[in-house]
Scaffold this motif. Structure first.
Motif, PDB file in Angstrom:
ATOM      1  N   ILE A 185       1.214  -1.163  -0.523  1.00  0.00           N
ATOM      2  CA  ILE A 185      -0.029   0.061  -0.229  1.00  0.00           C
ATOM      3  C   ILE A 185       0.889   1.087   0.101  1.00  0.00           C
ATOM      4  O   ILE A 185       1.474   1.451   0.846  1.00  0.00           O
ATOM      5  CB  ILE A 185      -1.115  -0.087   1.457  1.00  0.00           C
ATOM      6  CG1 ILE A 185      -1.737  -1.577   1.170  1.00  0.00           C
ATOM      7  CG2 ILE A 185      -1.983   1.164   1.087  1.00  0.00           C
ATOM      8  CD1 ILE A 185      -2.854  -1.039   3.049  1.00  0.00           C
ATOM      9  N   VAL A 186       0.967   1.970  -0.332  1.00  0.00           N
ATOM     10  CA  VAL A 186       1.154   3.475  -1.548  1.00  0.00           C
ATOM     11  C   VAL A 186       0.384   4.154  -0.472  1.00  0.00           C
ATOM     12  O   VAL A 186      -0.801   4.408  -0.649  1.00  0.00           O
ATOM     13  CB  VAL A 186       1.341   3.823  -2.013  1.00  0.00           C
ATOM     14  CG1 VAL A 186       2.358   5.347  -2.435  1.00  0.00           C
ATOM     15  CG2 VAL A 186       2.433   2.959  -2.963  1.00  0.00           C
ATOM     16  N   VAL A 187       0.834   5.020   0.510  1.00  0.00           N
ATOM     17  CA  VAL A 187      -0.118   6.637   1.206  1.00  0.00           C
ATOM     18  C   VAL A 187       0.667   7.582   0.824  1.00  0.00           C
ATOM     19  O   VAL A 187       1.757   7.427   1.059  1.00  0.00           O
ATOM     20  CB  VAL A 187       0.246   6.476   2.820  1.00  0.00           C
ATOM     21  CG1 VAL A 187      -0.839   7.295   3.326  1.00  0.00           C
ATOM     22  CG2 VAL A 187      -0.256   4.875   3.376  1.00  0.00           C
TER      23      VAL A 187
ATOM     24  N   LEU B 145      -0.912   6.401   8.983  1.00  0.00           N
ATOM     25  CA  LEU B 145       0.546   7.365   9.324  1.00  0.00           C
ATOM     26  C   LEU B 145       0.493   5.986  10.975  1.00  0.00           C
ATOM     27  O   LEU B 145       1.428   6.863  10.881  1.00  0.00           O
ATOM     28  CB  LEU B 145      -0.410   7.986   8.690  1.00  0.00           C
ATOM     29  CG  LEU B 145      -0.506   8.801   6.998  1.00  0.00           C
ATOM     30  CD1 LEU B 145      -0.837  10.208   6.947  1.00  0.00           C
ATOM     31  CD2 LEU B 145       1.024   8.566   6.188  1.00  0.00           C
ATOM     32  N   ALA B 146      -0.749   6.635  11.565  1.00  0.00           N
ATOM     33  CA  ALA B 146      -0.544   6.619  12.222  1.00  0.00           C
ATOM     34  C   ALA B 146      -0.287   5.475  13.053  1.00  0.00           C
ATOM     35  O   ALA B 146       0.293   5.427  14.079  1.00  0.00           O
ATOM     36  CB  ALA B 146      -2.807   7.239  13.323  1.00  0.00           C
ATOM     37  N   ASP B 147      -1.226   4.336  12.308  1.00  0.00           N
ATOM     38  CA  ASP B 147      -0.157   3.172  12.584  1.00  0.00           C
ATOM     39  C   ASP B 147       1.246   3.040  12.542  1.00  0.00           C
ATOM     40  O   ASP B 147       1.613   2.335  13.173  1.00  0.00           O
ATOM     41  CB  ASP B 147      -1.177   2.007  12.168  1.00  0.00           C
ATOM     42  CG  ASP B 147      -2.678   1.874  12.307  1.00  0.00           C
ATOM     43  OD1 ASP B 147      -3.240   2.460  13.618  1.00  0.00           O
ATOM     44  OD2 ASP B 147      -2.839   0.961  11.615  1.00  0.00           O
ATOM     45  N   ALA B 148       1.760   3.797  11.751  1.00  0.00           N
ATOM     46  CA  ALA B 148       3.399   3.545  11.699  1.00  0.00           C
ATOM     47  C   ALA B 148       3.715   5.258  12.720  1.00  0.00           C
ATOM     48  O   ALA B 148       4.969   5.065  12.238  1.00  0.00           O
ATOM     49  CB  ALA B 148       3.611   4.086  10.213  1.00  0.00           C
ATOM     50  N   GLY B 149       2.963   5.751  12.929  1.00  0.00           N
ATOM     51  CA  GLY B 149       3.771   6.706  14.487  1.00  0.00           C
ATOM     52  C   GLY B 149       3.491   7.856  13.734  1.00  0.00           C
ATOM     53  O   GLY B 149       4.484   8.902  13.799  1.00  0.00           O
ATOM     54  N   LEU B 150       3.220   8.001  12.144  1.00  0.00           N
ATOM     55  CA  LEU B 150       2.697   9.424  11.371  1.00  0.00           C
ATOM     56  C   LEU B 150       2.142  10.171  11.649  1.00  0.00           C
ATOM     57  O   LEU B 150       0.961   9.825  11.815  1.00  0.00           O
ATOM     58  CB  LEU B 150       3.254   9.763  10.249  1.00  0.00           C
ATOM     59  CG  LEU B 150       4.293   8.294   9.592  1.00  0.00           C
ATOM     60  CD1 LEU B 150       4.656   8.529   7.848  1.00  0.00           C
ATOM     61  CD2 LEU B 150       6.087   8.816  10.678  1.00  0.00           C
TER      62      LEU B 150
ATOM     63  N   LEU C 282       5.019   6.552   2.394  1.00  0.00           N
ATOM     64  CA  LEU C 282       4.942   5.659   3.181  1.00  0.00           C
ATOM     65  C   LEU C 282       4.625   4.702   2.652  1.00  0.00           C
ATOM     66  O   LEU C 282       3.304   4.575   1.400  1.00  0.00           O
ATOM     67  CB  LEU C 282       3.857   5.654   4.043  1.00  0.00           C
ATOM     68  CG  LEU C 282       3.744   4.855   5.406  1.00  0.00           C
ATOM     69  CD1 LEU C 282       4.888   4.425   6.147  1.00  0.00           C
ATOM     70  CD2 LEU C 282       2.590   4.359   6.227  1.00  0.00           C
ATOM     71  N   VAL C 283       4.764   3.685   2.452  1.00  0.00           N
ATOM     72  CA  VAL C 283       4.939   2.201   1.706  1.00  0.00           C
ATOM     73  C   VAL C 283       4.548   1.194   2.443  1.00  0.00           C
ATOM     74  O   VAL C 283       5.536   0.665   3.794  1.00  0.00           O
ATOM     75  CB  VAL C 283       5.772   1.731   0.524  1.00  0.00           C
ATOM     76  CG1 VAL C 283       5.891   0.328   0.542  1.00  0.00           C
ATOM     77  CG2 VAL C 283       6.054   3.061  -0.234  1.00  0.00           C
ATOM     78  N   ILE C 284       3.871   0.267   2.512  1.00  0.00           N
ATOM     79  CA  ILE C 284       3.480  -0.490   3.512  1.00  0.00           C
ATOM     80  C   ILE C 284       3.441  -2.137   2.670  1.00  0.00           C
ATOM     81  O   ILE C 284       2.601  -1.946   1.978  1.00  0.00           O
ATOM     82  CB  ILE C 284       2.346  -0.041   4.673  1.00  0.00           C
ATOM     83  CG1 ILE C 284       1.779   1.537   5.677  1.00  0.00           C
ATOM     84  CG2 ILE C 284       1.786  -1.335   5.813  1.00  0.00           C
ATOM     85  CD1 ILE C 284       1.188   1.537   5.815  1.00  0.00           C
ATOM     86  N   ASP C 285       3.961  -2.726   3.418  1.00  0.00           N
ATOM     87  CA  ASP C 285       4.023  -4.376   2.791  1.00  0.00           C
ATOM     88  C   ASP C 285       3.576  -5.249   4.184  1.00  0.00           C
ATOM     89  O   ASP C 285       4.956  -5.364   4.482  1.00  0.00           O
ATOM     90  CB  ASP C 285       4.945  -4.150   2.344  1.00  0.00           C
ATOM     91  CG  ASP C 285       4.837  -6.093   1.650  1.00  0.00           C
ATOM     92  OD1 ASP C 285       4.164  -6.036   1.176  1.00  0.00           O
ATOM     93  OD2 ASP C 285       6.166  -6.173   0.188  1.00  0.00           O
TER      94      ASP C 285
END
Length: 129
Positions: free
Chosen positions: A2-4, A42-47, A56-59
Motif C-alpha cells: 500500500i502506498v500512502v 499513518l497513525a499506525d506507523a507513528g506519523l 509511506l509504503v506498507i507491505d
C-alpha cells in the motif's frame, strides 16, 4: 503493498499515475493521507498528517519512508524499474536529504490541487478510500 500519498500534491499524483501505468499485475494499492484509511495507516506507523513530508509504503507488517519507499515500489514494478536498486549504494542520509528538500518544496515546484485526485473507474478498486 500500500502506498500512502498526498492526494493534493501534483507530484504525488504523478507518482501514483506512474505506478498505475507500470504495475501491470495490479499488486500495489493506494490510500490518500486525506482519507480515513490513509490517516489510520499513518497513525499506525507513528506519523502525523499535519507534519507529513514523506511517502509511506506498507507491505504486511513492514513499512518504509522517504527514498526507501520509492526504491521498494520500483522493485515491485519489476524490470526495468528494478535497476533503481543501485540507489541503495548511495547512503540513506544523502538520498533522504534530497528527498526531504523535494518534499518540503513540492507544492511550490509542482503545485497543489484544491481537490483530491479521483481515480478512474478502471483503477478505483485499488484505492482504499
Amino acid at each position: 503493498m500500500i502506498v500512502v500519498f498526498d492526494a493534493q500534491c501534483l507530484l504525488c499524483n504523478g507518482w501514483v499515475q506512474f505506478i498505475l501505468r507500470h504495475d501491470r499485475a495490479g499488486r500495489i494499492r493506494f490510500a490518500s493521507m486525506q482519507g480515513a484509511a490513509g490517516r489510520q495507516l499513518l497513525a499506525d506507523a507513528g506519523l502525523r498528517v499535519d507534519t507529513l513530508q514523506t511517502l509511506l509504503v506498507i507491505d504486511g507488517a513492514r513499512s518504509w519512508q522517504h527514498t526507501a519507499a520509492i526504491l521498494r515500489v520500483l522493485h515491485q514494478l519489476g524490470w526495468p524499474w528494478r535497476l533503481a536498486w543501485v540507489g541503495w549504494l548511495v547512503p540513506a542520509p544523502l538520498r533522504d536529504a534530497l528527498y526531504r528538500w523535494v518534499a518540503r518544496n513540492r507544492y511550490r515546484i509542482w503545485g497543489r490541487s484544491e481537490a483530491c485526485m479521483v481515480p478512474a473507474p478502471g483503477t478505483r478498486a485499488r484505492f482504499l478510500d
